[in-house]
Design a protein around this motif. Structure first.
Motif, PDB file in Angstrom:
ATOM      1  N   ILE A  90       0.824  -1.210   0.000  1.00  0.00           N
ATOM      2  CA  ILE A  90       0.000   0.000   0.000  1.00  0.00           C
ATOM      3  C   ILE A  90       0.859   1.263   0.000  1.00  0.00           C
ATOM      4  N   TYR A  91       0.466   2.211  -0.870  1.00  0.00           N
ATOM      5  CA  TYR A  91       0.975   3.587  -0.848  1.00  0.00           C
ATOM      6  C   TYR A  91      -0.221   4.498  -0.569  1.00  0.00           C
ATOM      7  N   VAL A  92      -0.075   5.429   0.388  1.00  0.00           N
ATOM      8  CA  VAL A  92      -1.139   6.382   0.694  1.00  0.00           C
ATOM      9  C   VAL A  92      -0.530   7.771   0.850  1.00  0.00           C
ATOM     10  N   THR A  93      -1.185   8.762   0.272  1.00  0.00           N
ATOM     11  CA  THR A  93      -0.765  10.154   0.406  1.00  0.00           C
ATOM     12  C   THR A  93      -1.971  11.023   0.723  1.00  0.00           C
ATOM     13  N   PRO A  94      -1.851  12.118   1.459  1.00  0.00           N
ATOM     14  CA  PRO A  94      -0.619  12.680   1.981  1.00  0.00           C
ATOM     15  C   PRO A  94      -0.075  11.875   3.161  1.00  0.00           C
ATOM     16  N   SER A  95       1.195  12.062   3.429  1.00  0.00           N
ATOM     17  CA  SER A  95       1.838  11.349   4.527  1.00  0.00           C
ATOM     18  C   SER A  95       1.268  11.798   5.866  1.00  0.00           C
ATOM     19  N   ARG A 122      -1.757   6.388 -11.372  1.00  0.00           N
ATOM     20  CA  ARG A 122      -3.184   6.730 -11.403  1.00  0.00           C
ATOM     21  C   ARG A 122      -3.707   7.205 -10.048  1.00  0.00           C
ATOM     22  N   ALA A 123      -2.941   6.989  -9.001  1.00  0.00           N
ATOM     23  CA  ALA A 123      -3.372   7.437  -7.672  1.00  0.00           C
ATOM     24  C   ALA A 123      -3.242   8.944  -7.511  1.00  0.00           C
ATOM     25  N   LEU A 124      -2.562   9.622  -8.430  1.00  0.00           N
ATOM     26  CA  LEU A 124      -2.290  11.048  -8.288  1.00  0.00           C
ATOM     27  C   LEU A 124      -2.992  11.835  -9.380  1.00  0.00           C
ATOM     28  N   ARG A 125      -3.591  12.980  -9.005  1.00  0.00           N
ATOM     29  CA  ARG A 125      -4.227  13.883  -9.957  1.00  0.00           C
ATOM     30  C   ARG A 125      -3.843  15.320  -9.591  1.00  0.00           C
ATOM     31  N   PHE A 126      -3.785  16.180 -10.612  1.00  0.00           N
ATOM     32  CA  PHE A 126      -3.226  17.518 -10.417  1.00  0.00           C
ATOM     33  C   PHE A 126      -4.084  18.578 -11.100  1.00  0.00           C
ATOM     34  N   GLY A 127      -4.135  19.760 -10.444  1.00  0.00           N
ATOM     35  CA  GLY A 127      -4.775  20.920 -11.039  1.00  0.00           C
ATOM     36  C   GLY A 127      -6.284  20.848 -11.054  1.00  0.00           C
ATOM     37  N   PRO A 128      -6.906  21.943 -11.486  1.00  0.00           N
ATOM     38  CA  PRO A 128      -8.379  21.981 -11.513  1.00  0.00           C
ATOM     39  C   PRO A 128      -8.983  20.958 -12.465  1.00  0.00           C
ATOM     40  N   GLN A 129      -8.223  20.551 -13.490  1.00  0.00           N
ATOM     41  CA  GLN A 129      -8.722  19.536 -14.421  1.00  0.00           C
ATOM     42  C   GLN A 129      -8.452  18.109 -13.932  1.00  0.00           C
ATOM     43  N   ARG A 130      -7.765  18.007 -12.810  1.00  0.00           N
ATOM     44  CA  ARG A 130      -7.442  16.708 -12.206  1.00  0.00           C
ATOM     45  C   ARG A 130      -6.750  15.785 -13.214  1.00  0.00           C
ATOM     46  N   ILE A 131      -5.718  16.314 -13.838  1.00  0.00           N
ATOM     47  CA  ILE A 131      -4.996  15.514 -14.811  1.00  0.00           C
ATOM     48  C   ILE A 131      -4.145  14.465 -14.083  1.00  0.00           C
ATOM     49  N   LEU A 167      -0.118  23.411 -11.340  1.00  0.00           N
ATOM     50  CA  LEU A 167      -0.745  22.084 -11.310  1.00  0.00           C
ATOM     51  C   LEU A 167      -0.316  21.370 -10.035  1.00  0.00           C
ATOM     52  N   GLU A 168      -1.063  21.602  -8.966  1.00  0.00           N
ATOM     53  CA  GLU A 168      -0.752  21.012  -7.673  1.00  0.00           C
ATOM     54  C   GLU A 168      -1.623  19.778  -7.451  1.00  0.00           C
ATOM     55  N   ARG A 169      -1.124  18.853  -6.602  1.00  0.00           N
ATOM     56  CA  ARG A 169      -1.896  17.639  -6.311  1.00  0.00           C
ATOM     57  C   ARG A 169      -3.198  18.009  -5.613  1.00  0.00           C
ATOM     58  N   GLU A 170      -4.278  17.323  -6.000  1.00  0.00           N
ATOM     59  CA  GLU A 170      -5.570  17.612  -5.401  1.00  0.00           C
ATOM     60  C   GLU A 170      -5.544  17.334  -3.901  1.00  0.00           C
ATOM     61  N   ALA A 171      -6.444  17.990  -3.175  1.00  0.00           N
ATOM     62  CA  ALA A 171      -6.391  17.964  -1.713  1.00  0.00           C
ATOM     63  C   ALA A 171      -6.817  16.634  -1.115  1.00  0.00           C
ATOM     64  N   ALA A 182     -10.292   9.327  -0.683  1.00  0.00           N
ATOM     65  CA  ALA A 182     -11.112   9.624   0.489  1.00  0.00           C
ATOM     66  C   ALA A 182     -10.729  10.984   1.045  1.00  0.00           C
ATOM     67  N   ALA A 183     -11.429  11.382   2.095  1.00  0.00           N
ATOM     68  CA  ALA A 183     -11.151  12.685   2.700  1.00  0.00           C
ATOM     69  C   ALA A 183      -9.853  12.685   3.491  1.00  0.00           C
ATOM     70  N   ASP A 184      -9.417  11.511   3.954  1.00  0.00           N
ATOM     71  CA  ASP A 184      -8.203  11.450   4.767  1.00  0.00           C
ATOM     72  C   ASP A 184      -7.465  10.142   4.469  1.00  0.00           C
ATOM     73  N   PRO A 185      -6.169  10.076   4.755  1.00  0.00           N
ATOM     74  CA  PRO A 185      -5.375   8.892   4.416  1.00  0.00           C
ATOM     75  C   PRO A 185      -5.836   7.623   5.115  1.00  0.00           C
ATOM     76  N   ALA A 186      -6.257   7.721   6.367  1.00  0.00           N
ATOM     77  CA  ALA A 186      -6.670   6.519   7.089  1.00  0.00           C
ATOM     78  C   ALA A 186      -7.880   5.866   6.424  1.00  0.00           C
ATOM     79  N   THR A 187      -8.829   6.679   5.954  1.00  0.00           N
ATOM     80  CA  THR A 187     -10.011   6.131   5.294  1.00  0.00           C
ATOM     81  C   THR A 187      -9.644   5.505   3.956  1.00  0.00           C
ATOM     82  N   ALA A 188      -8.738   6.125   3.228  1.00  0.00           N
ATOM     83  CA  ALA A 188      -8.292   5.554   1.959  1.00  0.00           C
ATOM     84  C   ALA A 188      -7.603   4.211   2.195  1.00  0.00           C
ATOM     85  N   GLU A 189      -6.765   4.146   3.222  1.00  0.00           N
ATOM     86  CA  GLU A 189      -6.091   2.886   3.529  1.00  0.00           C
ATOM     87  C   GLU A 189      -7.100   1.802   3.910  1.00  0.00           C
TER      88      GLU A 189
END
Length: 432
Positions: A244-249, A304-313, A331-335, A396-403
């Protein structure tokens, strides 16, 4: 920022195998209106067997492969290069130099590729790396053992994805690890790659602690952090298959800052200056320790786990933009938190069936499940293995929920792996 360049550009993708990762990058480039050229180290005797017009190259002979790329570029200019995986990076560096494209130097990527050379450079610049030494696999192990501090890790110099990496806690385990890794390196599947460094092994002190992975982008030597992934499953051995990889740390902010600072000093020491970076660290009470830094994107479908900018590329498109000289500022990583599970191989065997995918895909916060292993193929478990059964994606809204979502989906999957039948040996004399 326009999505499609005003004039068509051509992106060269160098890859050892034309599979799901190369297709993802090709699709991203085409969304930008760019043409895609593949370069692959397939058999030169075959006449475009996959109908993709890929350049047949020998990645183990980087300068020769780069010369072939330069010759092919005389008819149509290449505007950017991305190397997928470790094997093509030296070829990419030589080709970029020949074509006057921004890229890392051949010397820097060659140093990063070789685990021993990378350790030597980082140690010489006082970066935190484990104590290490190398030896030939057929040396007298009694003499080698006199240099070993336990626990230790035995690993090849050139393989990736933790293939051939084994922890040993004492002398008997060390001998067993060397025997097993030596057999892997001498196997036809590895020997056919003609890699340098297959005649040496690296021994390192085992470093305890949490493990993180950094995905970054280098621009004229400055490291832009795209994501810092936690690896919540303990990677303590004896083998080091990732899951498993989860972000943000979820590490404390000062610890994350220390990792990012260590990463910047690492790329500076290696001389890496341009393009994608995948780096891994152990973190304990003494701070971050460098495990590796490689000038390539994250492997498999993990991007594919990462998306960036308002277009979520996706990450693939961000890296294609950078390689083609298209502005990526803003183009920053989505929140949202996101995660990926590289579905582990529980045991070696021939894959006869997969079940539970539809049920797992319906779980909350699961964005997709890709089973990349093919039915009826033999799948090797670690340490001999280097290919996962597939990938699970969650947001998810937070890393623990995604994990939690990743673990719940994995619990529903079932893989029917059958052991290989023993090869029947011919009888010494005919029965009758």
């Amino acid at each position: 920022m326009p999505l499609i360049p005003s004039t068509p550009k051509r992106l060269l993708l160098l890859t050892s195998k034309l599979g799901y990762q190369s297709r993802s990058f090709a699709d991203a480039a085409r969304r930008l209106g760019a043409e895609v050229v593949f370069g692959s180290d397939r058999c030169h005797q075959l006449d475009d067997p996959w109908r993709d017009a890929a350049l047949p190259l020998h990645f183990e002979r980087g300068e020769e492969a780069a010369a072939e790329i330069a010759r092919s570029a005389t008819a149509a200019r290449i505007h950017g290069i991305i190397a997928l995986g470790d094997r093509p990076v030296v070829t990419a560096a030589h080709a970029a130099r020949a074509l006057s494209l921004p890229y890392n130097s051949p010397e820097s990527v060659a140093a990063a590729r070789n685990k021993l050379r990378q350790r030597e450079i980082l140690s010489a610049t006082s970066l935190p790396v484990p104590q290490f030494f190398s030896f030939a696999p057929h040396e007298d192990l009694d003499r080698v053992l006199s240099r070993v501090s336990f626990p230790c890790v035995v690993k090849p110099l050139m393989l990736s994805m933790s293939q051939g990496v084994v922890r040993a806690n004492d002398g008997p385990e060390f001998r067993a690890a060397v025997t097993r890794v030596r057999a892997l390196l001498e196997s036809p599947e590895i020997q056919v790659t003609r890699e340098e460094g297959l005649d040496r092994l690296l021994v390192e002190n085992y470093i305890p602690g949490a493990e993180v992975a950094l995905e970054g982008l280098l621009e004229d030597g400055r490291l832009r952090t795209l994501a810092l992934f936690d690896k919540p499953d303990p990677l303590e051995g004896p083998y080091f298959e990732e899951t498993i990889y989860v972000t943000p740390s979820r590490l404390p902010a000062p610890t994350q800052d220390a990792v990012l600072d260590c990463a910047q000093r690492t790329v500076a020491a290696l001389g890496l200056t341009q393009g994608p970076l995948h780096a891994e660290f152990r973190v304990n009470e003494r701070g971050p320790w460098v495990l590796e830094a490689q000038p390539r994107p994250i492997g498999g479908l993990c991007a594919r786990a990462l998306r960036f900018g308002p277009q979520r590329i996706p990450l693939e498109e961000l890296l294609a933009r950078h390689a083609l000289g298209i502005d990526t500022r803003g183009l920053e990583r989505e929140a949202d938190a996101s995660g990926v599970m590289m579905i582990p191989v529980p045991r070696s065997g021939t894959l006869q069936g997969v079940s539970g995918v539809e049920e797992a895909a319906k779980l909350p916060r699961i964005e997709g499940i890709e089973i990349t292993a093919r039915l009826h193929d033999y799948i090797a478990a670690w340490p001999e293995g280097s290919s996962y059964l597939g990938f699970i994606f969650a947001r998810a809204a937070d890393p623990a929920t995604a994990e939690f979502a990743l673990r719940a989906a994995h619990a529903l999957l079932r893989f029917d792996l059958r052991p290989r039948l023993p090869v029947e040996q011919p009888s010494a004399r005919r029965a009758g």
